[in-house]
Design an enzyme around this catalytic site. Structure first.
Site, PDB file in Angstrom:
ATOM      1  N   HIS A 199       0.594  -1.611   0.231  1.00 31.43           N
ATOM      2  CA  HIS A 199      -0.082   0.197   0.420  1.00 31.43           C
ATOM      3  C   HIS A 199       1.239   0.892   0.141  1.00 31.43           C
ATOM      4  CE1 HIS A 199      -3.363   2.765   2.138  1.00 31.43           C
ATOM      5  NE2 HIS A 199      -3.541   2.979   0.696  1.00 31.43           N
TER       6      HIS A 199
ATOM      7  N   HIS B 250       1.431   4.957  -2.558  1.00 36.67           N
ATOM      8  CA  HIS B 250       1.510   6.416  -2.003  1.00 36.67           C
ATOM      9  C   HIS B 250       3.061   6.940  -2.573  1.00 36.67           C
ATOM     10  CE1 HIS B 250      -2.542   6.433  -0.085  1.00 36.67           C
ATOM     11  NE2 HIS B 250      -2.629   5.766   0.162  1.00 36.67           N
TER      12      HIS B 250
ATOM     13  N   HIS C 141      -3.756   0.598  -6.738  1.00 39.40           N
ATOM     14  CA  HIS C 141      -4.455   1.191  -4.586  1.00 39.40           C
ATOM     15  C   HIS C 141      -6.271   1.037  -4.811  1.00 39.40           C
ATOM     16  CE1 HIS C 141      -5.986   5.156  -2.432  1.00 39.40           C
ATOM     17  NE2 HIS C 141      -5.266   5.137  -2.000  1.00 39.40           N
TER      18      HIS C 141
ATOM     19  N   ASN D 294      -6.803  -0.695  -0.612  1.00 36.40           N
ATOM     20  CA  ASN D 294      -7.368  -0.114  -0.230  1.00 36.40           C
ATOM     21  C   ASN D 294      -8.821   0.633   0.093  1.00 36.40           C
ATOM     22  OD1 ASN D 294      -7.061   3.041   1.481  1.00 36.40           O
ATOM     23  ND2 ASN D 294      -8.498   3.474   0.041  1.00 36.40           N
TER      24      ASN D 294
ATOM     25  N   ILE E 241      -6.882   9.270  -0.453  1.00 41.77           N
ATOM     26  CA  ILE E 241      -6.775   8.312   0.750  1.00 41.77           C
ATOM     27  C   ILE E 241      -5.715   7.679   0.926  1.00 41.77           C
ATOM     28  CG2 ILE E 241      -9.384   6.955   0.166  1.00 41.77           C
ATOM     29  CD1 ILE E 241      -8.265   9.033   3.250  1.00 41.77           C
TER      30      ILE E 241
END
Length: 961
Positions: A619, A624, A811, A815, A961
């Protein structure tokens, strides 16, 4: 001196305020109307209701007139010097005359009427178009988030009244006579109306036909606060309205006198940039790069790089010092530079601050209401977590029995009185409930979908195995390709490298299916391998309070119905500093009570390892963290006019702010991750080790990722050109369809702008972009394998498709199912707090295991405060905002203006709708046992669209997010 109409002006001399209108009886030099009309027909500057005499008074109040020969005109500058205007000054020729020969005098300039219409020059009214500009400014919610210290933009519509925006139209082409940039056409836009969401400004321009096509517009914000410009529409051109999409914060001129430039929605490669825009294109990139000096201010838009040296807080506590991530010792991607001062106690660390700079337009621009995710995450760590810590006094207290865990969904946790009554309840309607006839609020969690369908799902070995293929970390399972399993770590430090999992153990577990040799040959053995990644940190982690660690391997067997059967778990502790030898044990899911309880303990440890790897690597690191350098390089090297910028922009929205928030509160020293996951303060360091050992750019695309893990092989005859090692692999099945759909869209887009390789090679912006990503943003791995060349359209298609996939499909897969699968934490504990009961046990530990194995397992699980903090965070992270921007749902404005691109997007949208139907059909097909069956949650994480809330589906454009 410089005349700047309708506002205060400045030059090298002190500012002169235009505070008092000039009386109509004021004395002024005589000038007959014939001369005045001749003057205006040569250089028409303004159309206004004022009298000709007032015009001359206005001009002369700012102009010192000298005696000069009749053939030499005096030049009257009409705007303040600006890097955006033609040589900074628009000049008006005025013939010298005796009547104008007056001594210099000081005067206060008259206020110009607010009904000014700006007019091009030189032109006549008859040859001009009347163009109306409408500027849409978005307002903010104002007030609510300011209770948390979150504020920005324009809080109230009333703040806008009486204020103006200075607009300047920029011609796309140079003046053919002079070869210079044409003078801009200026006008002041005033408030014309408003609704709940926006304030509209308007003004009129007179645009001469010689001005040509508008290529850009300058905006100067006359307010004292920044404002969020949505768009500017210019109406009155023969070809119809011209839309200029802004979607940007515009700083106040009082913060920064530099005007903002917005280009039209049309895309241009650098060599095709209209002549009148080339300088502006280059200068805008220079502005965005900054100079690498000083601390960044909140209103700035500067993109620059730095290492991760802001995770710790050594000034507050020496134990909160954290190593720098990025560099030779711990390679890591780069983050956005903030320029904050160095820590006083550790010069390698950057000091901490309440707010963390990100370029202004990377911050959340539109107001998404009370469910807006990043603000909610901020609120969890600032309001909800402290409330929980007050409610749960003993931070080490575990759950006394499993039914106490169920009470989190039924009874909830009583929260202490809040300073702002109702605040949390309004912010978290899913979580905070009000008790009837009581003043207290409770934190009551929604029951996860997995629990609703099967209350005992987490106990099942089949479900444990199924989630490696259809859960929230489908990136870890790999094919066993070599035997025996052997560590690559130094045996002098970590002990014997050979695995304790033997052929005999495997054959005992797969008895009745096939032999070990057949299983290896037919590619039936799979593994979760966290042995070499975790083992070097075992002794370090064990020195921390309330946690432990092992190196682990977990083996699975692929049964004839394409489901996985768990075979064995191996846990390893290296030799210790106090002389204990390596400890290594294998556990299998047998029926005897002791062995079965030991298996449950071992599984809890493996799940904690998998949870940590999922959060820190699959993740955080791979989506990110790895994406932030792409964003920085794109803004530094690709103009907003560049077609690849336009293609990537929606996939980068808000990622930098959510990353900054994570650095501040989630992955920081003593933050949520460190206090609730097994590696503790070594969590981020572990992610850096994973980056060094595992990350390659070419493995971030789904097909290559599957191949690298042995989960697929190339096969031109198979769908997607790949043959999967496990045919019923829901993540891969749906992911490859989504990958192909994205790649088709990117291919159509790239081929339109780059029909041949020569355009790739000659695109200096594009080449600089890719070079900067490799050598700076991911510079610690610039010499590592896996970086494709950028020479052909095919190369660019692969690069961009990979970036888009990571930001969208990858993602979403890791997520948005987090609360579904980890909301009931025994299914995916984030931490194992105690070692295995049979590893060097004390008498008390052994007695507890023998007499009360359930209590011993609950003690191993997260504490109450750890579990509830993680559950609250996962609920927020899994939530879709009501105005989520889903992949392929709506086109960007720049795509709509190009018919070929717009048509390609419509096909892209249609393919995504078809994908939804395919996924629905698969989830109802009983032959796919890894995504359908009694009590099984269907695999929907890669369904492109979703309704708001925690839905377990939906693929947004970006990592927001």
């Amino acid at each position: 001196m410089y005349m700047h109409l309708g506002r205060n002006f400045s030059s090298s001399s002190p500012s002169i305020k235009t505070t008092r209108p000039i009386s109509k009886t004021s004395s002024y030099p005589s000038l007959n109307n014939h001369c005045l009309r001749q003057l205006l027909s040569t250089y028409t500057i303004l159309s206004f209701k004022n009298t000709p005499e007032t015009i001359i008074t206005t001009i002369m109040s700012k102009t010192q007139v000298h005696q000069s020969p009749p053939a030499s005109p005096n030049l009257v500058p009409l705007s303040k010097p600006s890097s955006q205007a033609n040589n900074g000054i628009a000049s008006l020729p005025v013939q010298s005359a005796p009547a104008l020969q007056k001594s210099p005098r000081s005067t206060q300039m008259g206020l110009v009427s607010s009904t000014i219409e700006a007019v091009a020059s030189p032109s006549t009214i008859e040859n001009s178009l009347s163009v109306k500009a409408v500027v849409t400014v978005k307002t903010s919610a104002g007030g609510f988030f300011s209770e948390l210290g979150i504020s920005g933009g324009i809080d109230k519509v009333t703040d806008l009244m009486g204020k103006t925006l200075l607009l300047e139209l920029v011609s796309a082409e140079l003046d053919p006579k002079t070869g210079q940039e044409k003078r801009t056409i200026k006008g002041y836009a005033h408030k014309k109306g408003h609704n709940e969401e926006a304030v509209m400004y308007g003004c009129k321009f007179k645009v001469g036909e010689e001005f040509g096509e508008v290529g850009a517009i300058f905006v100067e914000n006359e307010h004292h606060k920044e404002m969020y410009l949505k768009d500017i529409v210019l109406d009155g051109f023969v070809g119809g309205p011209l839309n200029i999409t802004c979607n940007s914060w515009v700083h106040s001129k009082y913060d920064n006198p530099q005007k903002r430039v917005f280009f039209t929605d049309k895309c241009y490669l650098p060599t095709e940039t209209p002549s009148g825009l080339r300088r502006l294109r280059e200068e805008e990139l220079v502005i965005l790069r900054g100079n690498g000096q000083g601390e960044r201010k909140s209103y700035e838009r500067i993109y620059d790089y730095d290492v991760y040296n802001d995770l710790g807080n050594p000034d507050s506590n020496g134990d909160k010092k954290r190593p720098v991530l990025g560099g030779k010792e711990l390679p890591y991607p780069r983050r956005c530079r903030t320029g904050r001062p160095r820590s006083k106690t550790d010069l390698q660390s950057e000091s901490r601050s309440e707010s963390i700079y990100v370029p202004r337009d990377e911050q959340f621009s539109t107001i998404k209401g009370l469910t807006f995710s990043a603000k909610t995450v901020y609120s969890v760590v600032h309001a909800l977590v402290p409330s929980l810590e007050t409610a749960v006094v003993d931070s080490d207290l575990g759950f006394p029995y499993f039914t106490a865990i169920d009470e989190l969904f039924n009874e909830g946790v009583n929260l202490p009185p809040l300073q702002k009554q109702g605040f949390l309840k309004d912010l978290f309607p899913r979580l905070i409930k009000t008790i009837t006839n009581a003043s207290e609020d409770v934190l009551r969690f929604e029951t996860p979908e997995t629990m609703i369908r099967d209350r005992f799902f987490w106990f099942s070995e089949e479900e444990f195995a199924r989630q490696t293929l259809a859960g929230i970390n489908p990136y870890a399972i790999q094919l066993v390709t070599e035997w025996p399993l052997t560590s690559e770590l130094d045996p002098r430090i970590y002990g014997p490298p050979e695995s304790a999992i033997t052929i005999e153990i495997i054959e005992r577990e797969i008895k009745g299916f096939m032999t070990f040799n057949e299983a290896i040959k037919q590619k039936k053995l799979f593994m979760l391998d966290y042995h070499d990644l975790l083992l070097p940190y075992v002794n370090k982690v064990r020195q921390l309070k309330g946690t432990t660690l092992y190196g682990s391997r977990t083996l699975f067997f692929l049964t004839p119905d394409e489901t996985l059967k768990p075979l064995a778990i191996e846990l390893t502790r290296p030799p210790t500093d106090d002389g204990k030898p390596q400890w290594k044990q294998v556990f299998t899911p047998t029926c005897h009570s002791t062995s079965m309880w030991l298996w449950r303990f071992a599984k809890a440890h493996v799940l904690a390892h998998d949870s940590g790897y999922h959060q820190l690597v699959s993740h955080w690191l791979r989506t990110h963290c790895a994406t932030e350098p792409y964003i920085i390089a794109t803004n530094r090297q690709l103009s907003e006019m560049h077609p690849i910028y336009k293609l990537l922009h929606p996939h980068f929205r808000y990622t930098m702010e959510i990353n900054a928030l994570a650095r501040g509160y989630l992955v920081n020293g003593d933050g949520i991750i460190e206090t609730t996951f097994s590696p503790g303060k070594y969590s981020m360091e572990l992610s850096a080790v994973a980056y060094d050992k595992q990350w390659q750019f070419d493995l971030q695309g789904l097909p290559n990722d599957l191949i690298s893990r042995g989960m697929a092989v190339k096969d031109p005859t198979a769908p997607h050109g790949l043959k999967l090692a496990i045919e019923d692999y829901p993540f891969a099945n749906d992911g490859l369809l989504l990958w192909d759909t994205i790649k088709e869209w990117v291919t159509n887009y790239v081929n339109h702008y780059y029909p041949d390789p020569s355009r790739i090679a000659s695109d200096k912006e594009l080449q600089s972009w890719w070079t900067e990503i490799r050598t700076v943003g991911h510079g610690d791995k610039k010499d590592a394998p896996g970086w494709p060349n950028l020479k052909t359209p095919s190369d660019l298609i692969h690069i961009v498709t990979t970036m888009v996939w990571v930001a969208s499909g990858h993602h979403a897969a890791v997520n948005f199912g987090q609360y579904t699968y980890a909301g009931y934490f025994p299914n995916r504990p984030t931490i194992a707090r105690t070692k295995m009961p049979i590893e060097d046990p004390t008498e008390e530990e052994l007695k507890m295991f023998w007499d009360k194995p359930e209590v011993a397992l609950l003690t191993c699980f997260p504490s109450q405060i750890q579990a509830t903090k993680v559950m609250a965070i996962l609920d927020v992270l899994s939530n879709h905002s009501p105005d989520e921007e889903y992949l392929g749902q709506d086109p960007e404005p720049a795509w709509k203006v190009e018919p070929v691109i717009n048509a390609a997007f419509e096909r892209f949208h249609g393919r995504l709708k078809e994908l939804e139907g395919v996924i629905d059909a698969r989830n109802t097909d009983q032959k796919f046992k890894n995504r359908s069956g009694a009590g099984i949650v269907p695999y929907e994480l890669l369904k492109p669209f979703s309704e708001p809330g925690v839905t377990g589906k939906g693929v947004p454009y970006s990592i927001s997010i």
